[in-house]
Scaffold this active site. Structure first.
Site, short mmCIF file in Angstrom:
data_model
loop_
_atom_site.label_atom_id
_atom_site.label_comp_id
_atom_site.label_asym_id
_atom_site.label_seq_id
_atom_site.Cartn_x
_atom_site.Cartn_y
_atom_site.Cartn_z
CG ASN A 210 -2.02 -0.90 1.21
OD1 ASN A 210 -2.71 -0.97 0.20
ND2 ASN A 210 -2.24 -1.62 2.29
CG ASP A 279 -7.04 -5.14 3.31
OD1 ASP A 279 -6.97 -5.15 4.55
OD2 ASP A 279 -7.39 -4.14 2.66
CB VAL A 308 -6.80 -2.63 14.23
CG1 VAL A 308 -7.95 -2.57 13.25
CG2 VAL A 308 -7.00 -1.64 15.35
#
Ligand code: C5P
Length: 406
Positions: A210, A279, A308
Protein backbone atom coordinates in the site's frame (compact mmCIF):
# COMPACT_ATOMS: atom_id res chain seq x y z
CA UNK A 1 12.89 11.17 33.11
CA UNK A 2 10.53 11.67 30.13
CA UNK A 3 9.49 15.14 31.22
CA UNK A 4 12.73 16.64 29.92
CA UNK A 5 12.43 15.04 26.51
CA UNK A 6 12.82 17.69 23.79
CA UNK A 7 12.74 20.44 26.40
CA UNK A 8 14.92 23.45 25.57
CA UNK A 9 17.06 24.44 28.51
CA UNK A 10 19.27 27.50 28.88
CA UNK A 11 21.91 26.54 31.42
CA UNK A 12 23.41 29.67 32.96
CA UNK A 13 26.82 29.28 34.60
CA UNK A 14 28.13 31.99 36.92
CA UNK A 15 31.45 32.33 38.74
CA UNK A 16 31.90 29.78 41.50
CA UNK A 17 33.95 26.68 42.22
CA UNK A 18 30.83 24.54 41.71
CA UNK A 19 30.97 25.49 38.00
CA UNK A 20 33.08 22.36 37.51
CA UNK A 21 29.85 20.38 38.13
CA UNK A 22 27.99 22.31 35.43
CA UNK A 23 29.61 20.19 32.73
CA UNK A 24 28.21 17.02 34.30
CA UNK A 25 24.85 18.76 34.71
CA UNK A 26 24.73 19.69 31.00
CA UNK A 27 25.57 16.11 30.07
CA UNK A 28 22.84 14.69 32.33
CA UNK A 29 20.22 17.11 31.03
CA UNK A 30 21.03 15.98 27.49
CA UNK A 31 20.87 12.33 28.53
CA UNK A 32 17.36 13.04 29.81
CA UNK A 33 16.46 14.19 26.29
CA UNK A 34 16.77 17.97 26.68
CA UNK A 35 18.51 20.35 24.31
CA UNK A 36 20.94 22.52 26.24
CA UNK A 37 22.37 25.94 25.39
CA UNK A 38 24.93 27.25 27.83
CA UNK A 39 25.27 30.91 28.78
CA UNK A 40 28.41 31.80 30.76
CA UNK A 41 29.27 34.95 32.66
CA UNK A 42 32.81 36.33 32.44
CA UNK A 43 33.54 35.08 35.97
CA UNK A 44 32.30 31.58 35.14
CA UNK A 45 35.11 31.30 32.60
CA UNK A 46 37.61 31.58 35.48
CA UNK A 47 36.34 28.23 36.73
CA UNK A 48 35.46 26.21 33.60
CA UNK A 49 36.22 26.77 29.94
CA UNK A 50 33.61 27.57 27.29
CA UNK A 51 35.19 24.80 25.20
CA UNK A 52 34.27 22.20 27.81
CA UNK A 53 30.72 23.53 28.10
CA UNK A 54 30.37 23.60 24.32
CA UNK A 55 31.57 20.01 24.02
CA UNK A 56 29.21 18.65 26.68
CA UNK A 57 26.18 20.70 25.63
CA UNK A 58 26.62 20.05 21.91
CA UNK A 59 25.87 23.71 21.12
CA UNK A 60 27.95 26.89 20.88
CA UNK A 61 28.33 28.66 24.21
CA UNK A 62 26.74 32.11 24.52
CA UNK A 63 28.68 34.63 26.56
CA UNK A 64 28.44 38.09 25.04
CA UNK A 65 25.49 40.46 24.87
CA UNK A 66 27.21 42.41 22.11
CA UNK A 67 28.43 39.56 19.89
CA UNK A 68 27.43 40.47 16.32
CA UNK A 69 27.74 36.88 15.08
CA UNK A 70 25.66 35.47 17.93
CA UNK A 71 23.01 38.15 17.50
CA UNK A 72 22.72 37.24 13.80
CA UNK A 73 22.29 33.52 14.60
CA UNK A 74 20.46 33.29 17.93
CA UNK A 75 20.42 36.64 19.67
CA UNK A 76 19.44 37.33 23.25
CA UNK A 77 15.76 37.87 22.44
CA UNK A 78 15.44 34.60 20.52
CA UNK A 79 17.43 32.70 23.13
CA UNK A 80 15.13 34.01 25.87
CA UNK A 81 12.10 32.91 23.84
CA UNK A 82 13.71 29.60 22.88
CA UNK A 83 14.09 28.52 26.50
CA UNK A 84 11.48 26.29 28.12
CA UNK A 85 13.35 26.89 31.36
CA UNK A 86 16.41 28.88 32.45
CA UNK A 87 18.48 27.02 35.01
CA UNK A 88 21.37 28.93 36.58
CA UNK A 89 23.80 26.51 38.21
CA UNK A 90 25.83 27.58 40.01
CA UNK A 91 24.07 30.83 40.86
CA UNK A 92 26.46 33.16 42.70
CA UNK A 93 25.38 35.65 45.38
CA UNK A 94 26.22 38.43 42.94
CA UNK A 95 24.05 36.96 40.19
CA UNK A 96 21.11 36.61 42.60
CA UNK A 97 21.49 40.22 43.73
CA UNK A 98 21.53 41.44 40.13
CA UNK A 99 18.43 39.39 39.29
CA UNK A 100 16.58 40.91 42.24
CA UNK A 101 17.34 44.40 40.94
CA UNK A 102 16.32 43.45 37.38
CA UNK A 103 19.74 44.36 36.03
CA UNK A 104 20.61 43.59 32.42
CA UNK A 105 24.34 44.16 32.46
CA UNK A 106 25.33 40.84 30.91
CA UNK A 107 23.76 38.25 28.61
CA UNK A 108 22.50 35.97 31.39
CA UNK A 109 20.65 38.62 33.41
CA UNK A 110 19.27 40.14 30.19
CA UNK A 111 17.88 36.75 29.19
CA UNK A 112 16.14 36.45 32.54
CA UNK A 113 14.30 39.71 31.78
CA UNK A 114 13.43 38.64 28.22
CA UNK A 115 12.12 35.16 28.94
CA UNK A 116 8.60 34.06 29.82
CA UNK A 117 9.96 30.65 30.82
CA UNK A 118 10.35 29.58 34.45
CA UNK A 119 13.70 30.44 36.06
CA UNK A 120 15.43 28.12 38.53
CA UNK A 121 18.58 28.89 40.49
CA UNK A 122 20.98 26.49 42.17
CA UNK A 123 22.83 28.77 44.60
CA UNK A 124 26.43 27.94 45.43
CA UNK A 125 28.54 30.06 47.76
CA UNK A 126 30.42 30.14 51.04
CA UNK A 127 28.15 29.38 53.99
CA UNK A 128 28.63 32.88 55.52
CA UNK A 129 27.65 34.50 52.23
CA UNK A 130 24.53 32.30 52.07
CA UNK A 131 23.55 33.13 55.66
CA UNK A 132 24.06 36.87 55.17
CA UNK A 133 20.86 38.92 55.55
CA UNK A 134 21.42 40.50 52.13
CA UNK A 135 21.50 37.09 50.43
CA UNK A 136 18.53 35.79 52.43
CA UNK A 137 16.51 38.89 51.50
CA UNK A 138 17.45 38.34 47.87
CA UNK A 139 16.32 34.70 48.06
CA UNK A 140 12.94 35.80 49.39
CA UNK A 141 12.60 38.52 46.77
CA UNK A 142 13.39 36.05 43.99
CA UNK A 143 10.93 33.48 45.34
CA UNK A 144 8.30 36.22 45.49
CA UNK A 145 8.95 36.82 41.76
CA UNK A 146 8.29 33.12 41.06
CA UNK A 147 11.93 32.03 40.74
CA UNK A 148 12.59 28.48 42.03
CA UNK A 149 15.52 28.19 44.42
CA UNK A 150 16.98 24.68 44.26
CA UNK A 151 19.07 23.97 47.34
CA UNK A 152 21.67 24.78 48.41
CA UNK A 153 22.93 21.63 50.07
CA UNK A 154 24.84 21.33 53.32
CA UNK A 155 28.33 19.95 53.87
CA UNK A 156 32.00 20.69 53.50
CA UNK A 157 32.91 23.51 51.19
CA UNK A 158 35.85 24.18 48.88
CA UNK A 159 37.07 26.92 51.26
CA UNK A 160 37.20 24.49 54.18
CA UNK A 161 34.00 25.71 55.89
CA UNK A 162 31.14 23.39 56.70
CA UNK A 163 27.52 24.52 56.28
CA UNK A 164 24.79 25.46 53.82
CA UNK A 165 25.93 26.72 50.45
CA UNK A 166 26.96 23.73 48.35
CA UNK A 167 25.39 23.45 44.92
CA UNK A 168 23.04 20.47 44.72
CA UNK A 169 24.47 17.50 42.87
CA UNK A 170 23.76 17.42 39.10
CA UNK A 171 21.48 14.34 39.38
CA UNK A 172 19.35 16.10 42.02
CA UNK A 173 19.15 19.24 39.88
CA UNK A 174 17.97 17.22 36.86
CA UNK A 175 15.12 15.79 38.99
CA UNK A 176 14.18 19.25 40.29
CA UNK A 177 14.13 20.77 36.81
CA UNK A 178 12.03 17.86 35.47
CA UNK A 179 9.54 18.45 38.28
CA UNK A 180 9.01 22.01 37.00
CA UNK A 181 7.24 20.54 33.97
CA UNK A 182 3.74 19.13 34.17
CA UNK A 183 3.46 15.38 33.53
CA UNK A 184 2.48 14.63 29.92
CA UNK A 185 -1.03 13.40 29.13
CA UNK A 186 0.29 9.85 28.56
CA UNK A 187 2.72 9.81 31.49
CA UNK A 188 3.78 6.22 32.23
CA UNK A 189 1.39 4.72 29.64
CA UNK A 190 2.53 1.81 27.46
CA UNK A 191 1.74 2.23 23.79
CA UNK A 192 2.07 0.19 20.63
CA UNK A 193 1.96 1.98 17.30
CA UNK A 194 1.96 0.23 13.92
CA UNK A 195 3.18 2.33 11.01
CA UNK A 196 4.15 2.21 7.35
CA UNK A 197 3.10 -0.34 4.72
CA UNK A 198 3.63 -4.09 4.65
CA UNK A 199 5.29 -5.91 1.75
CA UNK A 200 3.75 -9.22 0.68
CA UNK A 201 6.16 -11.01 -1.61
CA UNK A 202 4.87 -12.64 -4.79
CA UNK A 203 8.19 -13.76 -6.26
CA UNK A 204 11.87 -12.86 -6.06
CA UNK A 205 11.27 -9.23 -7.08
CA UNK A 206 7.57 -8.40 -6.84
CA UNK A 207 5.40 -7.68 -3.85
CA UNK A 208 1.94 -6.32 -2.95
CA UNK A 209 1.93 -3.16 -0.88
CA UNK A 210 0.00 0.00 0.00
CA UNK A 211 1.15 3.57 -0.47
CA UNK A 212 2.34 4.72 2.95
CA UNK A 213 5.32 6.84 3.97
CA UNK A 214 5.02 6.03 7.69
CA UNK A 215 5.26 9.74 8.51
CA UNK A 216 2.00 9.95 10.47
CA UNK A 217 2.78 6.90 12.59
CA UNK A 218 6.32 8.08 13.29
CA UNK A 219 5.08 11.58 14.19
CA UNK A 220 2.58 10.01 16.60
CA UNK A 221 5.37 7.93 18.15
CA UNK A 222 7.39 11.09 18.76
CA UNK A 223 4.40 12.97 20.19
CA UNK A 224 3.54 10.05 22.47
CA UNK A 225 7.12 9.95 23.78
CA UNK A 226 6.94 13.69 24.46
CA UNK A 227 3.68 13.07 26.33
CA UNK A 228 5.51 10.68 28.66
CA UNK A 229 4.58 7.31 27.13
CA UNK A 230 6.72 4.22 26.60
CA UNK A 231 6.40 3.55 22.88
CA UNK A 232 6.91 0.39 20.84
CA UNK A 233 6.80 1.23 17.13
CA UNK A 234 6.11 -1.81 14.96
CA UNK A 235 6.94 -0.61 11.50
CA UNK A 236 6.82 -1.90 7.96
CA UNK A 237 9.53 -0.83 5.46
CA UNK A 238 9.87 2.98 5.37
CA UNK A 239 12.60 5.49 4.56
CA UNK A 240 12.46 7.57 7.74
CA UNK A 241 14.32 7.33 11.03
CA UNK A 242 12.55 6.28 14.21
CA UNK A 243 12.33 9.01 16.86
CA UNK A 244 14.80 8.65 19.73
CA UNK A 245 13.63 6.82 22.86
CA UNK A 246 11.23 4.67 20.82
CA UNK A 247 11.63 0.88 20.75
CA UNK A 248 11.36 0.03 17.07
CA UNK A 249 10.47 -3.42 15.78
CA UNK A 250 10.99 -3.70 12.03
CA UNK A 251 8.69 -6.04 10.10
CA UNK A 252 8.03 -6.76 6.43
CA UNK A 253 4.74 -8.65 6.13
CA UNK A 254 1.29 -8.32 7.69
CA UNK A 255 1.74 -11.72 9.34
CA UNK A 256 5.01 -10.55 10.97
CA UNK A 257 3.28 -7.37 12.12
CA UNK A 258 0.39 -9.40 13.51
CA UNK A 259 2.78 -11.66 15.46
CA UNK A 260 4.81 -8.78 16.90
CA UNK A 261 1.68 -6.85 17.92
CA UNK A 262 -0.13 -9.79 19.50
CA UNK A 263 2.90 -10.87 21.54
CA UNK A 264 3.16 -7.43 23.16
CA UNK A 265 -0.25 -5.81 23.18
CA UNK A 266 -1.78 -7.31 26.31
CA UNK A 267 0.35 -5.23 28.65
CA UNK A 268 -0.49 -2.05 26.81
CA UNK A 269 -2.72 0.90 27.61
CA UNK A 270 -3.11 2.18 24.06
CA UNK A 271 -2.86 0.74 20.55
CA UNK A 272 -2.57 3.13 17.60
CA UNK A 273 -3.08 1.19 14.39
CA UNK A 274 -1.63 3.57 11.82
CA UNK A 275 -0.09 1.01 9.46
CA UNK A 276 -1.44 0.59 5.94
CA UNK A 277 -1.59 -3.19 6.21
CA UNK A 278 -1.96 -5.17 3.00
CA UNK A 279 -5.31 -6.95 3.12
CA UNK A 280 -4.06 -9.75 0.85
CA UNK A 281 -0.92 -11.81 0.34
CA UNK A 282 0.10 -14.22 -2.36
CA UNK A 283 -0.74 -17.86 -1.56
CA UNK A 284 2.71 -18.94 -2.71
CA UNK A 285 5.98 -17.05 -2.98
CA UNK A 286 8.06 -18.06 -5.99
CA UNK A 287 11.78 -18.09 -5.33
CA UNK A 288 12.44 -17.18 -9.00
CA UNK A 289 11.01 -14.29 -11.03
CA UNK A 290 7.68 -15.34 -12.51
CA UNK A 291 7.49 -14.82 -16.28
CA UNK A 292 5.27 -11.91 -17.32
CA UNK A 293 3.15 -14.15 -19.45
CA UNK A 294 2.37 -16.58 -16.62
CA UNK A 295 1.81 -13.94 -13.96
CA UNK A 296 -2.01 -13.80 -13.84
CA UNK A 297 -2.27 -17.59 -13.97
CA UNK A 298 0.07 -18.07 -11.04
CA UNK A 299 -1.14 -15.28 -8.78
CA UNK A 300 -3.60 -16.45 -6.13
CA UNK A 301 -4.38 -14.30 -3.14
CA UNK A 302 -5.44 -15.02 0.43
CA UNK A 303 -6.56 -12.72 3.22
CA UNK A 304 -4.17 -11.35 5.81
CA UNK A 305 -5.29 -11.15 9.43
CA UNK A 306 -6.94 -7.87 10.41
CA UNK A 307 -4.55 -6.82 13.15
CA UNK A 308 -6.55 -4.06 14.79
CA UNK A 309 -9.77 -6.13 14.75
CA UNK A 310 -7.88 -9.03 16.39
CA UNK A 311 -6.58 -6.74 19.14
CA UNK A 312 -10.15 -5.58 19.72
CA UNK A 313 -11.21 -9.21 20.36
CA UNK A 314 -8.80 -9.57 23.29
CA UNK A 315 -10.36 -9.77 26.75
CA UNK A 316 -7.69 -7.52 28.20
CA UNK A 317 -7.72 -4.98 25.38
CA UNK A 318 -6.06 -1.57 25.39
CA UNK A 319 -7.75 1.64 24.22
CA UNK A 320 -7.76 1.19 20.43
CA UNK A 321 -7.44 3.90 17.80
CA UNK A 322 -7.72 2.93 14.12
CA UNK A 323 -6.88 5.03 11.09
CA UNK A 324 -8.82 5.11 7.83
CA UNK A 325 -7.75 6.71 4.56
CA UNK A 326 -10.65 6.98 2.14
CA UNK A 327 -11.25 8.43 -1.32
CA UNK A 328 -15.01 8.96 -0.81
CA UNK A 329 -17.79 8.84 1.82
CA UNK A 330 -15.21 9.46 4.53
CA UNK A 331 -17.62 9.75 7.43
CA UNK A 332 -19.83 6.77 6.56
CA UNK A 333 -16.87 4.46 5.86
CA UNK A 334 -14.87 5.55 8.89
CA UNK A 335 -17.84 5.13 11.22
CA UNK A 336 -18.53 1.67 9.78
CA UNK A 337 -14.92 0.64 10.54
CA UNK A 338 -15.22 2.06 14.05
CA UNK A 339 -18.20 -0.20 14.70
CA UNK A 340 -17.26 -3.30 12.67
CA UNK A 341 -13.70 -3.53 14.01
CA UNK A 342 -14.91 -2.63 17.56
CA UNK A 343 -12.49 0.30 17.90
CA UNK A 344 -12.67 3.01 20.55
CA UNK A 345 -11.80 5.75 18.10
CA UNK A 346 -11.01 6.22 14.43
CA UNK A 347 -8.96 8.93 12.74
CA UNK A 348 -10.10 9.44 9.14
CA UNK A 349 -8.51 11.34 6.30
CA UNK A 350 -9.06 11.89 2.59
CA UNK A 351 -6.41 10.01 0.59
CA UNK A 352 -5.77 13.09 -1.56
CA UNK A 353 -4.88 15.16 1.54
CA UNK A 354 -2.74 12.98 3.78
CA UNK A 355 -0.90 10.50 1.57
CA UNK A 356 2.92 10.70 1.47
CA UNK A 357 3.19 14.47 2.14
CA UNK A 358 4.20 16.25 5.34
CA UNK A 359 0.72 17.58 6.08
CA UNK A 360 -2.63 16.06 6.88
CA UNK A 361 -6.18 17.02 7.84
CA UNK A 362 -8.35 14.51 9.70
CA UNK A 363 -11.71 13.96 11.33
CA UNK A 364 -11.80 11.84 14.46
CA UNK A 365 -14.87 9.81 15.41
CA UNK A 366 -15.54 8.13 18.78
CA UNK A 367 -18.73 7.10 20.66
CA UNK A 368 -21.24 9.59 19.33
CA UNK A 369 -18.73 12.38 19.00
CA UNK A 370 -16.46 13.78 16.31
CA UNK A 371 -13.76 16.40 16.00
CA UNK A 372 -12.12 17.95 12.99
CA UNK A 373 -8.45 18.87 12.69
CA UNK A 374 -7.63 21.27 9.87
CA UNK A 375 -4.65 20.78 7.53
CA UNK A 376 -1.33 21.18 9.33
CA UNK A 377 2.07 19.49 9.59
CA UNK A 378 1.92 15.84 10.62
CA UNK A 379 4.13 16.66 13.64
CA UNK A 380 1.74 19.33 14.89
CA UNK A 381 -1.28 17.20 14.11
CA UNK A 382 0.29 14.25 15.96
CA UNK A 383 0.75 16.35 19.11
CA UNK A 384 -2.88 17.51 18.98
CA UNK A 385 -4.16 13.98 18.37
CA UNK A 386 -2.12 12.57 21.24
CA UNK A 387 -3.47 15.28 23.56
CA UNK A 388 -7.03 14.49 22.50
CA UNK A 389 -6.56 10.72 22.83
CA UNK A 390 -5.04 11.23 26.29
CA UNK A 391 -8.01 13.38 27.33
CA UNK A 392 -10.58 10.85 26.07
CA UNK A 393 -8.73 7.98 27.80
CA UNK A 394 -8.70 9.93 31.06
CA UNK A 395 -12.42 10.73 30.73
CA UNK A 396 -13.17 7.04 30.00
CA UNK A 397 -11.14 5.88 33.00
CA UNK A 398 -13.01 8.40 35.15
CA UNK A 399 -16.43 7.19 33.93
CA UNK A 400 -15.37 3.57 34.42
CA UNK A 401 -14.14 4.41 37.92
CA UNK A 402 -17.50 6.00 38.75
CA UNK A 403 -19.38 2.97 37.38
CA UNK A 404 -17.16 0.56 39.36
CA UNK A 405 -17.80 2.58 42.50
CA UNK A 406 -21.59 2.22 42.10
O1 C5P B 1 -10.04 -1.74 6.59
P1 C5P B 1 -9.02 -0.69 6.54
O2 C5P B 1 -7.67 -1.21 6.10
O3 C5P B 1 -9.37 0.55 5.80
O4 C5P B 1 -8.91 -0.24 8.07
C1 C5P B 1 -7.98 0.65 8.49
C2 C5P B 1 -7.54 0.33 9.91
O5 C5P B 1 -7.40 -1.07 10.11
C3 C5P B 1 -6.19 0.92 10.19
O6 C5P B 1 -6.17 1.26 11.55
C4 C5P B 1 -5.25 -0.24 9.87
O7 C5P B 1 -4.02 -0.11 10.56
C5 C5P B 1 -6.04 -1.42 10.37
N1 C5P B 1 -5.77 -2.70 9.66
C6 C5P B 1 -5.16 -3.75 10.32
N2 C5P B 1 -4.95 -4.94 9.70
C7 C5P B 1 -5.34 -5.11 8.43
C8 C5P B 1 -5.96 -4.07 7.73
C9 C5P B 1 -6.16 -2.88 8.37
O8 C5P B 1 -4.79 -3.58 11.48
N3 C5P B 1 -5.13 -6.28 7.85
Amino acid sequence: MKRLLNKQIVLGVTGGVAAYKSADLARRLREAGAEVRVVMTENAKQFITPLTMQAVSGNPVHDDLFDLKAEAAMGHIELGRWADVILIAPASADCMARLVRGEANDLLTTLCLVTHAPIALAPAMNQSMWKHTATQENVQALQAKGVSILGPGEGSQACGDIGLGRMLEPAELVDHVAALFKPGCLDGKKIIITAGPTHEAIDAVRFITNASSGKMGYALAEAAIEAGAEVILISGPVNILAPTHVEKVAVITAQDMFKEVMSRVENCDLFLSVAAVSDYRSKTIATHKIAKIAFTEVLELERNPDIVASVAQLKNRPFIVGFAAETDNLEVKAKAKLVNKKLDMIVANEVSVGMRGDENAVTVFWSDQQREFLKKSKRKLARELIKMIGDVMTANAFTKGEMDAK
